[in-house]
Design a protein around this motif. Structure first.
Motif, PDB file in Angstrom:
ATOM      1  N   CYS A 162     -80.319 -78.763  37.959  1.00  0.00           N
ATOM      2  CA  CYS A 162     -80.833 -78.538  38.977  1.00  0.00           C
ATOM      3  C   CYS A 162     -78.968 -78.490  38.893  1.00  0.00           C
ATOM      4  N   THR A 163     -78.684 -77.645  40.125  1.00  0.00           N
ATOM      5  CA  THR A 163     -77.240 -77.200  40.432  1.00  0.00           C
ATOM      6  C   THR A 163     -78.062 -77.078  42.525  1.00  0.00           C
ATOM      7  N   GLU A 164     -76.627 -78.132  42.713  1.00  0.00           N
ATOM      8  CA  GLU A 164     -76.301 -78.561  43.300  1.00  0.00           C
ATOM      9  C   GLU A 164     -77.645 -79.414  44.228  1.00  0.00           C
ATOM     10  N   GLY A 165     -78.108 -80.221  43.318  1.00  0.00           N
ATOM     11  CA  GLY A 165     -79.865 -80.378  44.317  1.00  0.00           C
ATOM     12  C   GLY A 165     -80.757 -79.360  44.179  1.00  0.00           C
ATOM     13  N   LYS A 166     -80.808 -78.399  43.274  1.00  0.00           N
ATOM     14  CA  LYS A 166     -82.157 -77.387  43.577  1.00  0.00           C
ATOM     15  C   LYS A 166     -82.253 -76.475  42.777  1.00  0.00           C
ATOM     16  N   LEU A 167     -83.559 -75.692  42.220  1.00  0.00           N
ATOM     17  CA  LEU A 167     -84.375 -75.256  41.383  1.00  0.00           C
ATOM     18  C   LEU A 167     -83.611 -74.124  41.034  1.00  0.00           C
ATOM     19  N   THR A 168     -83.325 -73.059  40.152  1.00  0.00           N
ATOM     20  CA  THR A 168     -82.697 -72.306  39.780  1.00  0.00           C
ATOM     21  C   THR A 168     -83.674 -70.726  38.832  1.00  0.00           C
ATOM     22  N   VAL A 169     -84.089 -69.942  39.764  1.00  0.00           N
ATOM     23  CA  VAL A 169     -84.411 -68.715  39.068  1.00  0.00           C
ATOM     24  C   VAL A 169     -83.241 -67.419  39.166  1.00  0.00           C
ATOM     25  N   LYS A 184     -80.354 -67.807  40.921  1.00  0.00           N
ATOM     26  CA  LYS A 184     -80.370 -67.794  42.030  1.00  0.00           C
ATOM     27  C   LYS A 184     -80.709 -69.416  42.502  1.00  0.00           C
ATOM     28  N   LYS A 185     -80.020 -70.213  43.645  1.00  0.00           N
ATOM     29  CA  LYS A 185     -80.682 -71.286  43.949  1.00  0.00           C
ATOM     30  C   LYS A 185     -81.962 -71.229  45.324  1.00  0.00           C
ATOM     31  N   ILE A 186     -83.175 -71.899  44.977  1.00  0.00           N
ATOM     32  CA  ILE A 186     -84.011 -71.186  45.452  1.00  0.00           C
ATOM     33  C   ILE A 186     -84.338 -72.662  46.446  1.00  0.00           C
ATOM     34  N   ASP A 187     -84.496 -72.430  47.616  1.00  0.00           N
ATOM     35  CA  ASP A 187     -84.598 -73.303  49.021  1.00  0.00           C
ATOM     36  C   ASP A 187     -86.660 -73.494  48.758  1.00  0.00           C
ATOM     37  N   GLU A 188     -86.457 -74.192  48.463  1.00  0.00           N
ATOM     38  CA  GLU A 188     -88.022 -74.905  48.746  1.00  0.00           C
ATOM     39  C   GLU A 188     -88.555 -75.977  49.513  1.00  0.00           C
ATOM     40  N   GLY A 189     -88.900 -75.415  51.295  1.00  0.00           N
ATOM     41  CA  GLY A 189     -88.303 -75.963  52.340  1.00  0.00           C
ATOM     42  C   GLY A 189     -90.042 -76.524  51.461  1.00  0.00           C
ATOM     43  N   MET A 231     -86.534 -83.170  38.394  1.00  0.00           N
ATOM     44  CA  MET A 231     -87.264 -83.563  37.308  1.00  0.00           C
ATOM     45  C   MET A 231     -85.999 -82.186  36.886  1.00  0.00           C
ATOM     46  N   GLY A 232     -85.179 -83.050  36.006  1.00  0.00           N
ATOM     47  CA  GLY A 232     -84.323 -82.171  35.181  1.00  0.00           C
ATOM     48  C   GLY A 232     -85.379 -80.967  34.243  1.00  0.00           C
ATOM     49  N   ILE A 233     -84.465 -79.810  34.089  1.00  0.00           N
ATOM     50  CA  ILE A 233     -85.038 -79.148  34.527  1.00  0.00           C
ATOM     51  C   ILE A 233     -84.352 -77.839  32.676  1.00  0.00           C
TER      52      ILE A 233
END
Length: 248
Positions: free
Chosen positions: A105-112, A115-120, A131-133
């Motif tokens: 994760c980057t700053e607690g967010k999934l990246t694709v 780009k950090k994805i805001d998963e509301g 879960m780390g990936i």
């Protein structure tokens, strides 16, 4: 005069009966056609686990549009089968498609693709870091899938050591979930966090289908009720309107 009144009433009665019949016929077409259309396009599924909570919880009944795997886009919630995952219908969210690089994760967010994805749609108080990936490049024609309940979902992260790094072929997808119908939570919210990476899927015609069924039911019931109501009103009118004395 009495004869004229009776002829007028009869004319109105015939017009009302004609309109009632047309309403019922149109209602039957919309009602039955809506169900037939829905049966062709949609498949119901009962979700057995909470791996997609809070979007979809255990026991929820969903409607999923039958689509080709090539139509799947990032953010879609799909029903799929994968032999190495148990070869049974499963429901997960697509977070990356062929050619994407996904990590967490980057700053607690999934990246694709960086780009950090805001998963509301994630459970309140939980971020993607549950879960780390490691960075995975999704092979062409395949999908990387995660559950919204990251801490308890057996998804692509549980199959990273397999061929394809936990990804699933697009051909494994049977349908895309449009709505939760029991309990009646309605259409799934659009996953707007993926918009910076490309266009999102357009929901299927479920709203149009349900509208057609509802309007059809109203027309059938309204048309069917017209006859008895008109008959009572006609009898009441004849009873309460006395014929003028001396009229023949």
């Amino acid at each position: 005069m009495s004869g004229t009144t009776r002829r007028t009433d009869e004319g109105r009665g015939r017009l009302g009966s004609t309109l009632s019949g047309l309403a019922m016929a149109l209602g039957c077409v919309l009602f039955l056609g809506g169900f037939a259309w829905g049966a062709v396009l949609y498949q119901p599924y009962t979700v057995p686990t909470d791996s997609m909570a809070p979007t979809i919880t255990a026991g929820d009944r969903v409607l999923a549009q039958r689509i080709d795997g090539g139509q799947v886009r990032r953010g879609d919630v799909v029903v799929f089968r994968q032999k190495s995952w148990g070869d049974m219908p499963m429901v997960k969210r697509v977070v990356a498609v062929g050619g994407d690089k996904v990590a967490c994760c980057t700053e607690g967010k999934l990246t694709v693709n960086g780009k950090k994805i805001d998963e509301g749609y994630l459970p309140e108080g939980q971020d993607a870091e549950a879960m780390g990936i490691p960075e995975v490049t999704v092979p062409k024609g395949r999908l990387f899938l995660l559950g919204d309940e990251r801490s308890g979902s057996l998804d692509s992260t549980a199959h990273l050591t397999e061929a394809g790094s936990g990804t699933v072929p697009r051909t494994s997808v049977d349908a895309r979930v449009d709505a939760v119908v029991w309990p009646m939570d309605g259409m799934l919210a659009r996953p707007t966090g993926f918009e910076t990476l490309g266009s999102l899927s357009t929901p299927g015609p479920l709203r149009l289908i349900t509208t057609a069924i509802a309007v059809g039911a109203v027309l059938v019931l309204g048309g069917g009720a017209y006859g008895p109501i008109a008959g009572r009103m006609g009898r009441r009118g004849r009873t309460t309107t006395p014929e003028p004395a001396g009229a023949h």
